[in-house]
Motif scaffolding. Structure first.
Motif: not given
Lengths: 756, 495
Positions: A396-412
């Protein structure tokens, strides 16, 4: 190449002749591609029934399709049923839709990371397809000189079975209540239920009783299943009213909730004892199950207003949340505004040729959460194994870096357009300019290998890209008289440019043999092709020496006459990673379509032509057809290879410098422009009074799909179909890359259409 | 009536809002464990340690590329016509920074290091486990195994790339890559990790086969000291080894049935009974069941036969050296089930005059079927004896006759006459170069030997080997592209 050409090529290019006790005579060639491809037959039956009265209406339909694929033992079967109905009882309105379908597919089978087409290209032509002396009766390559990569494609495709079955139920039910005039409350529940099963069975086989290059002494059984359940609940209040007969309002508030759950179970095992059982067991078994949940929540408020259908105003605001983002950035707010001016309604345009003249413009923001689930949280993986003594231990090992700051991609999105209709709406058309800017692009950023992170990349909001373009359409129709016709033409052009990538210099797109084919860089279009530029073939030693500083080692230079002349962009006399440049753009300069309809009495004709121009395709098949890395069968173009000064300036010598075939270069980039007759249909409606007793309409027709394609592209199909490899679930990474993708088939359909 | 309508509207509006409960947005991944709740019992700790070992089985390392890379660069192999370009480049020294498997080797090692750090950096959490759940000795052993493997992976890195990232912490949250450290610092950390591991690891016989033992750490530390030419320090470690001896039969080192014998110190484990379904896609992660190596299939003269033992290697053997027939097959030899088949494969299409027998399954099977379960002997006692001979000969005041004694132990098993005593230091060195070449042929040791001895330029004189360049591999292009702390200027000389 045929046997004679192939054996001569092997002798000339690699210095030996692969033979086998099974070799056929020189004149006898196995054409593996011919054996693999076929003309398929398709049947299709659709049945529909509809009706209704003042307070209700309904429609039922059923369909059946059975399509044989262009490759042997491929095909597709589908049964489908639909029912829609609607009832009105006083102030209440109810309705439902229900669709059920069952599908069975026999897909093209790939093996060892190689497409079936690659196996067919590489298979040695001097060998027969079948040999009754071998287990399962196929003959695979049996000379170690040319026998590794190319397996017998007929065995790969036909031995055992590969069946994908799926069933789907899609349904929705709604109830609507009119509280006061124009004010309606509506509640709707939608359901999606999909079940898919994959069954693969490959019995033990031995493609060569002498050498056994390709053999398996056990049967392999694979059974995978997946289940998706999704429920969407929507409640809305809608109020439509007018003031002073000229101010028209339409107000909507809506709340929506969506919950989706996917459950997957994968299993496979081996059976060394018998080929008679097609069931998984505990013998060398592998089991895996996954559950994925994805939930969305959203609110919408919208106001539509127009003054006398002349001045139009619309505004909306959405507030959405997705479980794919962490707590801090889960919600996104997306406003939009639209304005329109129906100029034809103005006094100065009444009684002119204009039926419609509308100027419109809009501005808005949309959100995108198309990433994998759970990217914001850190997780552990438990499928690492290592044998200690007589037991297999689990790691068992760590899967990857977490990114708790992910947010919506916005298209104008911004657009401005003009629609017009002239001369009793005979001439119609529109022009539109659009500009879309996507910010906080959701992309996976590769991480430094030395971090040793299992996932190798992290999903981030990395940058922005701007797309703008113009679309133009023009139509003419004439509906008067016995002969009626219409023509509609549309043209589009757009460009996109990456504006920023945050702290990244570049991101990788599709790859081939561990090298980037395409990448993303600031100032360039998304997924442009990146590699070495070529400039013909070195004809003489003097030409090589004039371009490259090479050290002679043991009397040999790495690059010699007959090798490809790669352009030394920085002029340092070395060809290395610094010399890679943009070598292609997978986005077309223009797209166009032309739709023609004509009717003369009982005859009807429809033509649909579409095409693109100024698009590049990276054709990896050339690697197999004329790469000549090692001895395999190949395209006949290798017969035109360089064999001495002046013999070729496009196909290098065989067995030359590795860079010839190993490097991503413009040798593999082709113009993918095409014009294609997508559809042509000719119909005849029978007008026989004897039939009228039974049918309200009886039409027979013949139609053809993809019958004519005009293109210089050398691959199977310039209109590249679905990508073979799924790059981390991100199929856009494969844009413009042809890896021997299944071509769009030409088809001819003969049909009867009956209405009662 | 009017009031009712208003009531309905209010109820409808409330229903609109109430239908949306925010709790449904808070999901945890049901497929994977969370690091926050891990390291709470001995099974979990052991599982994290096991994952480190699994990185030895990647295609970048022992499943596919380690043997091609090392045996080809040493020119113990020649290539047949069908040898794939990326593997031929090892023979021709024509690889560059974009070479896929050189990148896979690099990442395989660093992923192993990161998995080891996952254990070591959580030692505080491991310490909190109640002694009744996991004894202190087991806790220390788990950390010791992780340190042994971190040292081994760093050793794979420093010998192939020289100065390189030295990674002893978990990745930073921002995902920025580490810069290069001088090789001297990497070696210092390797030595420290092994010194930490030696007192806490179990001895062979008390430990499960395949795990790092005290002897394995001692032998590896001795080897590391030898690479640093700290001969006396190396001898201390080698002399501390206890309980190892040569197999009576040389070939017992290379059969599946006789693994972990008296001579074995550390092996890379394979067992194809445990599943091979991930064999083709574990190029750098070790994920999934990939419990077989391609070594037999790739080298086997009756299978893909991509490479053959070079004439230079074949000619190195003395007349009467029984290791020749146990290492190679020539025409007329028998092989397969009960020796029922006769070899008739040479010369090969690339000009090979023999095929590999060592690490192939032909002693029992006619074909490899792509899956070989034969372990690689990373360290065995014959290697240690020859390293002891080297240390003794090279150390200031070393006794050449003692060194010759060690060499003769190895020669005796090969049925060869002992070397005479009284040889000069230079003659002992020459004997060592020869003896290591034939004893350890095809065991991924010779390339490191000729590099550290500084004789690669002459030993590989008839190849494209360039001194000052090919002692090291290029740092993978992907690393330079993705790591803000490593730029093109950090690339190894000549690439």
């Amino acid at each position: 190449m045929d046997t004679q050409q192939y054996l001569q090529y092997a002798q000339d290019a690699f210095g030996f002749t692969p033979t086998s006790a099974l070799s056929q005579s020189n004149s006898n060639t196995t054409d593996f591609q011919d054996a693999l491809f076929r003309t398929g037959v398709m049947q299709k039956v659709d049945f529909g029934l509809s009706g209704g009265g003042e307070n209700n209406n309904y429609r039922f339909s059923a369909g059946y399709m059975d399509q044989e694929g262009a490759i042997i033992e491929t095909g597709f079967q589908r049964f489908s049923f639909r029912a829609n109905s609607n009832f009105t009882v006083g102030k209440f309105n109810f309705g439902e839709t229900m669709a059920v379908s069952f599908q069975t597919q026999n897909p093209e089978r790939n093996l060892g990371d190689r497409s079936l087409l690659e196996h067919a290209i590489k298979a040695a032509p001097y060998l027969p397809i079948y040999n009754p002396n071998n287990l399962q009766g196929f003959q695979g390559p049996n000379n170690d000189a040319d026998g590794q990569d190319g397996e017998n494609p007929i065995r790969v495709q036909t031995l055992g079975e590969h069946i994908n079955k799926s069933s789907a139920v899609l349904g929705s039910i709604f109830g609507e209540f009119e509280i006061i005039d124009g004010l309606k409350f509506k509640s709707q529940v939608g359901l999606e239920y999909r079940n898919a099963n994959t069954n693969i069975f490959v019995p033990s086989y031995n493609d060569d009783s002498e050498g056994a290059t390709h053999s398996s002494d056990f049967a392999t059984i694979t059974k995978n299943s997946s289940l998706r359940k999704s429920i969407t609940i929507t409640n809305s209040l809608n109020y439509t009213f007018s003031l002073s007969d000229k101010h028209n309002f339409d107000v909507l508030v809506l709340a929506e909730k969506q919950e989706t759950i996917d459950e997957l179970l994968n299993s496979n095992s081996q059976n060394p004892i018998t080929n008679d059982l097609n069931q998984v067991s505990s013998e060398k078994a592998f089991l895996q199950s996954f559950t994925y949940e994805y939930n969305r929540l959203g609110y919408l408020g919208r106001l539509n207003y127009n003054f006398d259908q002349k001045y139009i105003f619309a505004a909306s605001i959405r507030h959405d949340a997705s479980s794919r983002f962490g707590e801090n950035n889960r919600w996104g707010t997306f406003p939009s505004v639209a304005l329109g001016w129906n100029i034809a309604k103005e006094n100065f345009l009444t009684d002119t040729a204009f039926n419609t003249l509308k100027l419109r413009g809009s501005w808005g923001i949309t959100g995108n959460d198309r990433i994998n689930n759970y990217q914001y949280s850190a997780t552990l993986l438990s499928d690492f194994f290592y044998p200690f003594g007589d037991t297999l231990a689990t790691g068992t090992t760590a899967g990857g870096l977490a990114n708790p700051d992910l947010k919506w991609e916005e298209t104008t999105m911004m657009n401005i357009g003009l629609d017009f209709e002239l001369f009793d709406s005979k001439l119609t058309g529109a022009v539109e300019y659009f500009n879309n800017t996507s910010d906080d692009l959701l992309m996976s950023r590769p991480l430094a290998g030395s971090l040793g992170i299992h996932s190798g990349s992290v999903t981030e909001n990395v940058g922005s890209v701007e797309t703008n373009g113009v679309e133009f359409s023009l139509g003419y129709n004439d509906y008067d008289g016995d002969f009626t016709w219409s023509a509609n033409l549309n043209l589009g052009t757009s460009t996109n440019e990456v504006k920023s990538l945050g702290s990244n210099e570049s991101l990788s797109g599709g790859t081939f043999e561990s090298q980037d084919i395409s990448r993303i860089e600031v100032g360039e279009p998304l997924f442009f092709f990146f590699g070495y530029e070529t400039d013909g073939i070195y004809q003489t030693r003097a030409e090589v020496d004039a371009n490259l500083n090479q050290t002679l080692v043991d009397g040999e230079f790495p690059v010699n006459p007959g090798d490809i002349r790669f352009v030394d962009q920085n002029g340092d006399g070395q060809i290395n990673a610094d010399d890679r440049v943009k070598i292609g753009n997978p986005y077309p300069d223009f797209t166009y379509g032309l739709n023609l309809n004509a009717n003369y009495k009982q005859l009807d004709l429809n033509l649909f032509i579409s095409g693109v121009s100024g698009v590049d395709v990276y054709n990896t098949n050339i690697y197999d057809l004329e790469g000549m890395p090692r001895l395999f069968n190949a395209g006949t173009n290798v017969l035109n290879r360089w064999t001495g000064p002046g013999t070729s300036n496009s196909v290098p010598a065989a067995g030359g410098n590795d860079q010839n075939f190993n490097s991503i270069s413009d040798r593999f980039v082709e113009d993918g422009s095409f014009t294609r007759l997508k559809n042509i249909t000719l119909g005849y409606t029978l007008d026989n009074p004897a039939l009228d007793d039974y049918f309200s309409k009886c039409r027979i027709y013949i139609s053809g799909q993809n019958l004519i394609t005009i293109s210089d592209y050398s691959g199977l199909d310039p209109e590249i179909g679905n990508p073979l490899t799924n790059n981390g679930g991100n199929s856009q990474y494969e844009l413009g890359i042809d890896r021997g993708n299944y071509p769009q088939p030409k088809s001819v359909l003969l049909g009867v259409q009956l209405s009662f | 009536m009017k009031r009712n309508k208003i009531l309905v509207t209010v109820i409808a509006t409330i229903g609109l809002v109430l239908s949306c409960n925010e709790d449904s947005l808070e999901l945890t991944n049901p497929n994977e464990l969370s690091p926050d709740t891990f390291f709470t019992n001995s099974t979990q700790v052991q599982s994290a340690v096991n994952a480190v070992y699994s990185n030895l089985q990647t295609q970048g390392l022992y499943s596919r590329h380690m043997f091609f890379m090392m045996d080809n660069m040493a020119h113990e192999n020649g290539g047949n016509n069908q040898l794939e370009a990326d593997k031929r480049q090892y023979l021709d020294f024509s690889f560059d920074a974009s070479h896929g498997a050189i990148g896979a080797y690099w990442e395989s090692c660093y992923r192993g290091i990161n998995k080891a750090n996952f254990v070591i950096e959580n030692s505080a959490k491991i310490d909190e486990i109640l002694p009744s759940q996991m004894s202190d000795a087991l806790k220390q052993k788990a950390i010791g195994e992780a340190k042994f493997l971190r040292a081994l992976f760093h050793f794979f890195i420093v010998t192939r790339y020289g100065d390189a990232p030295l990674v002893t912490t978990l990745p930073p949250d921002d995902g920025s890559g580490p810069g290069k450290s001088p090789s001297s610092e990497i070696y210092a950390q390797i030595i420290k990790d092994l010194q930490d591991a030696i007192p806490v690891l179990k001895v062979k016989g008390e430990e499960e086969n395949g795990r790092a033992t005290k002897g394995a750490a001692q032998a590896l530390l001795g080897k590391v000291y030898l690479f640093l030419e700290q001969y006396d320090d190396a001898l201390v470690q080698f002399n501390a080894l206890n309980g190892y001896k040569l197999e009576d039969n040389y070939f017992d080192n290379f059969m599946e049935e006789t693994e972990h014998g008296d001579e074995s110190i550390f092996e890379i484990e394979y067992n194809d009974d445990f599943g091979t379904s991930a064999q083709w896609n574990s190029d750098r992660s070790g994920q999934g069941p990939n419990e077989a190596t391609f070594r037999g299939q790739e080298y086997g003269f009756n299978d893909w036969f991509n490479v053959f033992p070079s004439d230079d290697l074949l000619e190195e053997y003395e007349i009467g050296d029984i290791r020749f027939e146990q290492t190679f097959y020539v025409n007329g030899d028998t092989f397969g089930p009960d020796g029922s088949l006769t070899v008739d494969a040479f010369p090969s299409n690339g000009g090979g005059n023999a095929g590999w027998s060592k690490y192939n399954n032909y002693y029992k099977d006619a074909n490899e079927d792509q899956t070989s379960g034969i372990n690689f002997k990373y360290l065995r006692y014959a290697d240690v004896l020859l390293m002891m001979a080297e240390c003794e000969s090279m150390r200031p005041g070393g006794d050449q006759d003692v060194a010759i004694g060690y060499i003769n132990e190895v020669r005796e098993r090969a049925m060869l006459a002992p070397l005479p005593t009284g040889l000069s230091k230079a003659e002992v060195f020459e004997a060592l170069v020869h003896e290591r070449k034939v004893e350890l042929a095809g065991e991924q040791t010779r390339f490191n030997d000729i590099i550290r001895w500084g004789i690669a330029g002459t030993e590989l004189a008839n190849t494209q080997f360039q001194e000052g360049k090919h002692e090291l591999l290029p740092i993978p292009q992907g690393e330079i592209d993705a790591n803000i702390n490593i730029s093109a200027a950090d690339q190894n000389a000549g690439y």
